[in-house]
Design an enzyme around this catalytic site. Structure first.
Site, PDB file in Angstrom:
ATOM      1  N   SER A 275      10.573   2.173 -10.476  1.00 21.86           N
ATOM      2  CA  SER A 275       9.783   1.591 -12.190  1.00 21.86           C
ATOM      3  C   SER A 275       9.060   1.227 -11.250  1.00 21.86           C
ATOM      4  CB  SER A 275      10.060   0.678 -12.383  1.00 21.86           C
ATOM      5  OG  SER A 275      10.331  -0.671 -11.808  1.00 21.86           O
ATOM      6  N   LYS A 276       7.816   1.340 -12.179  1.00 21.79           N
ATOM      7  CA  LYS A 276       5.564   0.173 -11.635  1.00 21.79           C
ATOM      8  C   LYS A 276       6.533  -0.621 -11.019  1.00 21.79           C
ATOM      9  CE  LYS A 276       2.303  -1.032 -14.293  1.00 21.79           C
ATOM     10  NZ  LYS A 276       1.171  -1.265 -12.891  1.00 21.79           N
ATOM     11  N   ARG A 277       7.078  -1.784 -11.283  1.00 24.88           N
ATOM     12  CA  ARG A 277       6.690  -2.997 -10.548  1.00 24.88           C
ATOM     13  C   ARG A 277       7.160  -2.914  -8.972  1.00 24.88           C
ATOM     14  NH1 ARG A 277      10.540  -5.827 -13.869  1.00 24.88           N
ATOM     15  NH2 ARG A 277      11.516  -7.538 -11.709  1.00 24.88           N
TER      16      ARG A 277
END
Ligand code: GLU
Length: 535
Positions: A275-277
């Site tokens: 994910s972007k996180r």
């Protein structure tokens, strides 16, 4: 009959394309090109709530940066094609602009008994949902519940006609048959069977906005666009039984595309989807290009972070596919030759940010010094260094004027290329080959700039000012080290003083290399500066 291979990448413009999406596009492209077929871009934008301005342009630019060029769907100027032509016979390629074609298909299914009209309002459905929850159950609109809800299966023909005419909040739902085994084949996962009792009656078309849902639009368009293989992310696997049923209901089974569902890209550490996180936390991009959202928050992009598109594409290709041997470096052309769906792995592919860097380093090493110099010049300019001349012009520099010649830059590039991962590293590795250090790393100065050492360093420098031999790294190095050794001075300590004066720090390139680039006059001037500033 052997059909021409036609595949499509069908993103929804709901935000920047994730690197997993780029991989899906890439595998589609490789498959199409390997089979001498067409790669089509179709924009699936029928969910207006999730539409994000700029996302479509982003998708097209990202594909272009990667060298993934659609044969159909996008024109030369990078716009989604809206008017049909010989090259783009299926225009428009944006589903929102095809809205007129879907209703008839949905109605056809109702007429043939494969679908029905549903009139339940959002509030009514909410009420049944809550009632089910209160009983500890979850509500689904399916074979069992449909007969107690408000739809054309439970209402009279008159009432149905009336509601169709007088209201707009109705939908067309697929009538999932009971207890039927759907037998499917996936090019990666093999044979799959699902019983329809586990499936619900999905909405296909909505009267309120006169738009199809993803499922209907996707099947109708894949059929009309003569798609032969659907290669998409694993998140669509649960929709496959419905899609099979739709092909059957339309009577299109003979030309139903084959399906390949690609596994997810996984987090570098731990479990789950990349994910972007993860990127934010570990400092790597998950998007091909930089993206700024509506709130003004920027996300890193591989392009802006200095990755070569070839390296990015090569790295992506290897995330979930392998050629069957140890080879890792492939150009796009070579990927087209080598790619095969049989070698696409079923399991998720763990993303490794260090490996991404490794690919970039490899591609950097493969580039010519001139290519790299051309890419480096704008970075030098942004740092206030002027680059003059041409590759055939003599090597020169004027440090006082912050100016160096192109061939000088090329020499530096050749020297430090092996140490760099990105072109921008050339500057961070050796800024002092372009300008005298303005300051000295404090702890290095405290440690090394001691009187007993720098007086020796100054004497060694003095000796070199008088040296008349060739000013090459080799000759200069030999002379300098010979002199220090001959005097039995502590080599390391003297060298550290010299390096501090020349580069501002005690670690970095070899002294002889630095000297060969900056020359005798600059050597003297930097020694004088160091004495003036450090005492
Ligand atoms: N619009 C879908 C998406 O955003 C396409 C899925 C498919 O390829 O069928 O991923």
């Amino acid at each position: 009959m052997e059909r021409r291979t036609r595949v499509r990448f069908a993103p929804s413009p709901t935000g920047p394309l994730h690197m997993g999406g780029v991989r899906t596009a890439l595998y589609n492209y490789l498959y199409a090109k390997q089979h001498g077929g067409d790669f089509i871009l179709r924009i699936e934008d029928t969910d207006s709530h999730r539409f994000v301005p700029g996302a479509e342009e982003y998708i097209i630019e990202a594909l272009k940066w990667c060298g993934i060029v659609p044969d159909e769907g996008v024109d030369k100027d990078g716009k989604v094609v809206e008017t049909a032509s010989e090259r783009h016979p299926h225009a428009p390629y944006r589903q929102s602009q095809r809205r007129g074609i879907y209703r008839a298909y949905a109605e056809q299914l109702v007429a043939n008994g494969y679908a029905y009209y549903a009139f339940d309002s959002a509030e009514e459905l909410e009420a049944v949902r809550s009632a089910a929850e209160a009983r500890g159950e979850t509500f689904t609109y399916n074979q069992k519940s449909r007969m107690s809800l408000r739809n054309s299966l439970t209402l009279s023909a008159e009432e149905t006609s009336k509601l169709l005419e007088e209201t707009v909040n109705w939908t067309i739902r697929f009538k999932m048959p009971e207890n039927t085994v759907v037998a499917m084949d996936d090019m990666i996962r093999g044979h799959i069977e699902v019983n329809t009792d586990t499936l619900d009656d999905k909405v296909l078309w909505k009267r309120a906005d006169e738009l199809p849902t993803y499922h209907l639009a996707n099947i109708v368009d894949d059929h009309l666009m003569e798609i032969t293989e659907v290669i998409r992310g694993e998140e669509w696997l649960p929709s496959l039984p419905l899609h099979y049923m739709l092909y059957k209901a339309f009577g299109w089974e003979e030309t139903r595309p084959r399906f390949a569902h690609l596994s997810l890209l996984l987090k570098p550490v731990g479990n789950g989807k990349l994910s972007k996180r993860d990127g934010d936390k570990m400092g790597f991009p998950v998007f091909p290009l930089r993206w700024v959202n509506a709130e003004g928050e920027a996300s890193h992009g591989y392009r802006e972070d200095g990755y070569f598109p070839e390296a990015f594409v090569n790295m992506l290709a290897m995330l979930g596919w392998n050629p069957g041997d140890d080879r890792e470096l492939f150009s796009l052309e070579e990927l087209i030759q080598a790619f095969s769906m049989e070698k696409v792995q079923k399991a998720g592919a763990k993303f490794n940010p260090d490996k991404a860097k490794w690919f970039n380093k490899e591609y950097l090493r493969m580039k010519s010094d001139e290519e790299l110099t051309d890419l480096f010049v704008p970075i030098l300019e942004a740092n206030g260094i002027e680059v003059t001349g041409c590759y055939k012009c003599p090597v020169s520099h004027d440090f006082a004027a912050h100016s160096v010649s192109k061939n000088y830059v090329k020499g530096v590039v050749a020297l430090i290329k092996e140490r760099a991962t990105f072109v921008a590293d050339f500057w961070t590795i050796a800024p002092y080959l372009f300008a005298a250090p303005k300051e000295y790393v404090e702890k290095d100065a405290a440690k090394f700039w001691k009187e007993e050492n720098y007086t020796l360093a100054l004497k060694a420098a003095e000796h070199m000012y008088g040296y008349e031999g060739p000013w090459t790294a080799e000759a200069v190095g030999e002379e300098l080290e010979g002199f220090i050794r001959g005097n039995e001075w502590p080599m390391g300590k003297v060298m550290n003083c010299l390096r501090l004066a020349l580069s501002g720090a005690s670690s970095g390139l070899g002294i002889a290399d630095i000297l060969s680039f900056i020359g005798k006059d600059e050597f003297r001037s930097r020694m004088e500066n160091a004495v003036a500033q450090l005492g």
